[in-house]
Design a protein around this motif. Sequence first.
Motif, PDB file in Angstrom:
ATOM      1  N   ARG A  86       0.809  -1.215   0.000  1.00  0.00           N
ATOM      2  CA  ARG A  86       0.000   0.000   0.000  1.00  0.00           C
ATOM      3  C   ARG A  86       0.848   1.274   0.000  1.00  0.00           C
ATOM      4  O   ARG A  86       0.443   2.292  -0.564  1.00  0.00           O
ATOM      5  CB  ARG A  86      -0.940  -0.003   1.198  1.00  0.00           C
ATOM      6  CG  ARG A  86      -2.056  -1.045   1.087  1.00  0.00           C
ATOM      7  CD  ARG A  86      -2.760  -1.237   2.414  1.00  0.00           C
ATOM      8  NE  ARG A  86      -3.316   0.026   2.925  1.00  0.00           N
ATOM      9  CZ  ARG A  86      -3.731   0.204   4.172  1.00  0.00           C
ATOM     10  NH1 ARG A  86      -3.630  -0.799   5.043  1.00  0.00           N
ATOM     11  NH2 ARG A  86      -4.244   1.362   4.545  1.00  0.00           N
ATOM     12  N   ASP A  93      -4.007   9.223  -1.490  1.00  0.00           N
ATOM     13  CA  ASP A  93      -4.737   9.052  -0.229  1.00  0.00           C
ATOM     14  C   ASP A  93      -4.487   7.679   0.365  1.00  0.00           C
ATOM     15  O   ASP A  93      -4.341   7.528   1.587  1.00  0.00           O
ATOM     16  CB  ASP A  93      -6.233   9.267  -0.461  1.00  0.00           C
ATOM     17  CG  ASP A  93      -6.563  10.715  -0.784  1.00  0.00           C
ATOM     18  OD1 ASP A  93      -7.649  10.963  -1.338  1.00  0.00           O
ATOM     19  OD2 ASP A  93      -5.724  11.591  -0.467  1.00  0.00           O
ATOM     20  N   ALA A  94      -4.457   6.654  -0.486  1.00  0.00           N
ATOM     21  CA  ALA A  94      -4.210   5.289   0.001  1.00  0.00           C
ATOM     22  C   ALA A  94      -2.806   5.183   0.585  1.00  0.00           C
ATOM     23  O   ALA A  94      -2.581   4.538   1.623  1.00  0.00           O
ATOM     24  CB  ALA A  94      -4.394   4.290  -1.143  1.00  0.00           C
ATOM     25  N   LEU A  96      -1.037   7.635   1.874  1.00  0.00           N
ATOM     26  CA  LEU A  96      -0.993   8.402   3.122  1.00  0.00           C
ATOM     27  C   LEU A  96      -1.561   7.595   4.287  1.00  0.00           C
ATOM     28  O   LEU A  96      -0.974   7.554   5.375  1.00  0.00           O
ATOM     29  CB  LEU A  96      -1.761   9.712   2.953  1.00  0.00           C
ATOM     30  CG  LEU A  96      -1.859  10.614   4.197  1.00  0.00           C
ATOM     31  CD1 LEU A  96      -0.473  11.033   4.661  1.00  0.00           C
ATOM     32  CD2 LEU A  96      -2.728  11.839   3.913  1.00  0.00           C
ATOM     33  N   GLU A  97      -2.709   6.935   4.069  1.00  0.00           N
ATOM     34  CA  GLU A  97      -3.309   6.114   5.125  1.00  0.00           C
ATOM     35  C   GLU A  97      -2.401   4.951   5.500  1.00  0.00           C
ATOM     36  O   GLU A  97      -2.277   4.590   6.672  1.00  0.00           O
ATOM     37  CB  GLU A  97      -4.678   5.598   4.669  1.00  0.00           C
ATOM     38  CG  GLU A  97      -5.769   6.656   4.659  1.00  0.00           C
ATOM     39  CD  GLU A  97      -6.009   7.235   6.028  1.00  0.00           C
ATOM     40  OE1 GLU A  97      -6.126   8.477   6.138  1.00  0.00           O
ATOM     41  OE2 GLU A  97      -6.053   6.450   7.004  1.00  0.00           O
ATOM     42  N   ALA A  98      -1.757   4.365   4.503  1.00  0.00           N
ATOM     43  CA  ALA A  98      -0.856   3.241   4.764  1.00  0.00           C
ATOM     44  C   ALA A  98       0.353   3.683   5.592  1.00  0.00           C
ATOM     45  O   ALA A  98       0.770   3.000   6.532  1.00  0.00           O
ATOM     46  CB  ALA A  98      -0.405   2.624   3.444  1.00  0.00           C
ATOM     47  N   LYS A 100       0.482   6.266   7.582  1.00  0.00           N
ATOM     48  CA  LYS A 100       0.003   6.618   8.913  1.00  0.00           C
ATOM     49  C   LYS A 100      -0.127   5.380   9.785  1.00  0.00           C
ATOM     50  O   LYS A 100       0.283   5.365  10.954  1.00  0.00           O
ATOM     51  CB  LYS A 100      -1.333   7.333   8.794  1.00  0.00           C
ATOM     52  CG  LYS A 100      -1.907   7.825  10.109  1.00  0.00           C
ATOM     53  CD  LYS A 100      -3.192   8.597   9.870  1.00  0.00           C
ATOM     54  CE  LYS A 100      -3.769   9.111  11.185  1.00  0.00           C
ATOM     55  NZ  LYS A 100      -5.027   9.875  10.951  1.00  0.00           N
ATOM     56  N   GLU A 101      -0.697   4.301   9.207  1.00  0.00           N
ATOM     57  CA  GLU A 101      -0.839   3.042   9.951  1.00  0.00           C
ATOM     58  C   GLU A 101       0.524   2.406  10.215  1.00  0.00           C
ATOM     59  O   GLU A 101       0.768   1.844  11.285  1.00  0.00           O
ATOM     60  CB  GLU A 101      -1.731   2.095   9.161  1.00  0.00           C
ATOM     61  CG  GLU A 101      -2.090   0.817   9.932  1.00  0.00           C
ATOM     62  CD  GLU A 101      -3.051  -0.062   9.165  1.00  0.00           C
ATOM     63  OE1 GLU A 101      -3.602   0.405   8.134  1.00  0.00           O
ATOM     64  OE2 GLU A 101      -3.246  -1.214   9.587  1.00  0.00           O
ATOM     65  N   GLU A 136       2.542  15.710   5.649  1.00  0.00           N
ATOM     66  CA  GLU A 136       2.207  14.580   6.521  1.00  0.00           C
ATOM     67  C   GLU A 136       2.796  13.275   6.011  1.00  0.00           C
ATOM     68  O   GLU A 136       3.254  12.446   6.805  1.00  0.00           O
ATOM     69  CB  GLU A 136       0.677  14.441   6.627  1.00  0.00           C
ATOM     70  CG  GLU A 136       0.032  15.357   7.637  1.00  0.00           C
ATOM     71  CD  GLU A 136      -1.423  14.996   7.835  1.00  0.00           C
ATOM     72  OE1 GLU A 136      -1.839  14.886   9.004  1.00  0.00           O
ATOM     73  OE2 GLU A 136      -2.142  14.816   6.833  1.00  0.00           O
TER      74      GLU A 136
END
Length: 715
Positions: A86, A93-94, A96-98, A100-101, A136
């Motif tokens: 990911r 967006d995908a 960024l979320e990956a 972050k996790e 970010e």
Amino acid sequence: MPPPADIVKVAIEWPGANAQLIEMDQVSICIKHDTGNISSSEQFALRYADGPQLYITEQSRGEIKNGTILRLAISPARAARQLLERIQSHVIDARLEALKELAKLSADPTFAAEFINMEGIGTLARLVESGTHFGEMLAFTLTAFLELMDHGIVSWDLISLSFIKQIASYVNQPMVDVSILQRSLAILESMVLNSHSLYHRVAQEITVGQLIGHLQVSNQEIQTYAIALINALFLKAPEDRRQVIILANVTKLCHIVDQKIILRFSFFQHVIRGNRPIKAEMAHQLYVLQVLTFNLLEERMMTKMDPNDQAQRDIIFELRRIAFDGENDPTGTEKRKAMYTKDYKMLGFTNHVNPAMDFTQTPPGMLALDNMLYLAKVHQDTYIRIVLENSSREDKHECPFGRCAIELTRMLCEILQVGELPNEGCNDYHPMFFTHDRAWEEFFCVCIQLLNKTWKEMRATAEDFNKVMQVVREQITRALAMKPASLDQLKNKLRGLSYSEILRLRQSERMSQDDFQSPPIIELRERIQPEILELIKQQRLNRLCEGSCFRKLGNRRRQEKFWFCRLSLNHKVLHYGDLEESPQGEVPFELLSDKIPVSDIKSVVTGKDCPHMKEKSALKQNKEVLELAFSVLYDPDETLNFVAPNKYEYCIWTDGLCALLGREMGSDLTRSDLDTLISMEMKLRLLDLENITIPDAPPPVPKEPSSYNFTYNYS
């Protein structure tokens, strides 16, 4: 029947269902449920639902307690594989979320091991090197990278030069996101601390001077990480480079905006003078910087002086010239060449012929000479005053400047732990060292003036040298404990810690330790004191009855003679007479032909008031004789003159004669004996009350009974 010890009841959450209370076998991690057994597999694993949310492993399953809330999640290997895919997604967006996790999961050692095995760190490093991540996304990437590296699974030596350059560029950029800057500073610090080869690469990309700008921001976390990186660069720098690094930045550090940050060897003025509380991390970094700065003195402290080195001997010659020749006396050197030995003695050196030998012991070595030269050149008036006022004294109370300066330097090195490594978790830094670019030297100048003042207050002689140094050490440590914010504040605090104040504080602390301040204890002390004074009085009179031998003063043409004086056993007559030689024991009354009735004694005088000290010939006597002289004045206008052999006999006889006349015994010996004996007597009387709180007031008296018509029935 009680449940097995390895079965615990936990609540387990999983997607699409409410949390359920389940019994779990800690041995096999087999969950027993009404629907059957759910065993862990390669697809699923248990994590804590609260706190860091770590995975449950074979090693940690025994730590699960009853009532713990767990969550059923995909296994670490599966999670690592999915996140690795990911974070390389083309959908912003995908990705960024990956990331972050990933930043959150990287703190888990189990997940970290799986992610690293899949070459995850290399992937993150390439993302950073590409320079395509910002904001970010970059912050989460750096966070995940730092968390993964902190597990110690992968060596820092594998980091590429391009990665270092990219991280350093974030630190060197004038405007960069705070979270990115914070993580970049932390990554660089870890590189420097964990790899010697990376230190050299980082030092080429970023310098202490470039980090100074980050100390002017209001964000304390950025300040803390910047200071930590400076500390790392200092710790890993070779010895010959440390001072070069500092000296190269002193000018820049002293011209920071509004002079709020004046740094001497990386000290930060704005942190010290700020009214806001300083975090523990910041305080520790300041402490470490203070220790590292003082460690720059270690080389001079451990360097012995070479008595044959002319350049070093010229420094001592300069000290002599400033003290005795003056600046405007071109012929002074030639005139005084024959008197150098005398001058070095007046300067207070132990070795008068070759004072260079005084600096051959380490510590303090050459550091002591550096301090003395700084005092002589920067505070010349103070230096000349200290030297001349002691070299011109005719008694034995002169303070040896050279010896004192050397011993004081050694003491200051011990107090400030010069040459020692920083202690983990210690936050004990001294604010005043952040306020002057020559703080160490100025601190010495303040302390040498304190030593000279204390020496005079104690009326010390050469034999009292160690005693004076102990008092000075206590004065300095007490003043430093008050954390003075500047050298001027230190002077004010030391001014209040005179010798008499130190004695008072010692007495007060001793009394408070024994709870001697409560009214019952004070009352007990007042009752005991007359008994102790009577005991001291009897001891003094008994010593007078034993008698003492005194030397005769006067006729120089004859051989020195002795005379003996003792008090009669009934305390009514003083017997005295001449002796040919000093007696070995008690002299019988029969050999003492002269006597004075105690009833005829009018008074006892001491020192300059004594008739034999007022004579013209007595003016040439040593001043020590004056301190040991006393006289008995008796009818009709006669005197019996004494010069005690030592201070102890002087106190015994003056106390004893005052006791005979019914006057107060006021010698130093009486005060010392009274304090010691009262303290011992009170401690003996209070032994049975140890660990029992003594009330401040007596218990209340109960009311009288309404009738006294009662008896006790013993049957």
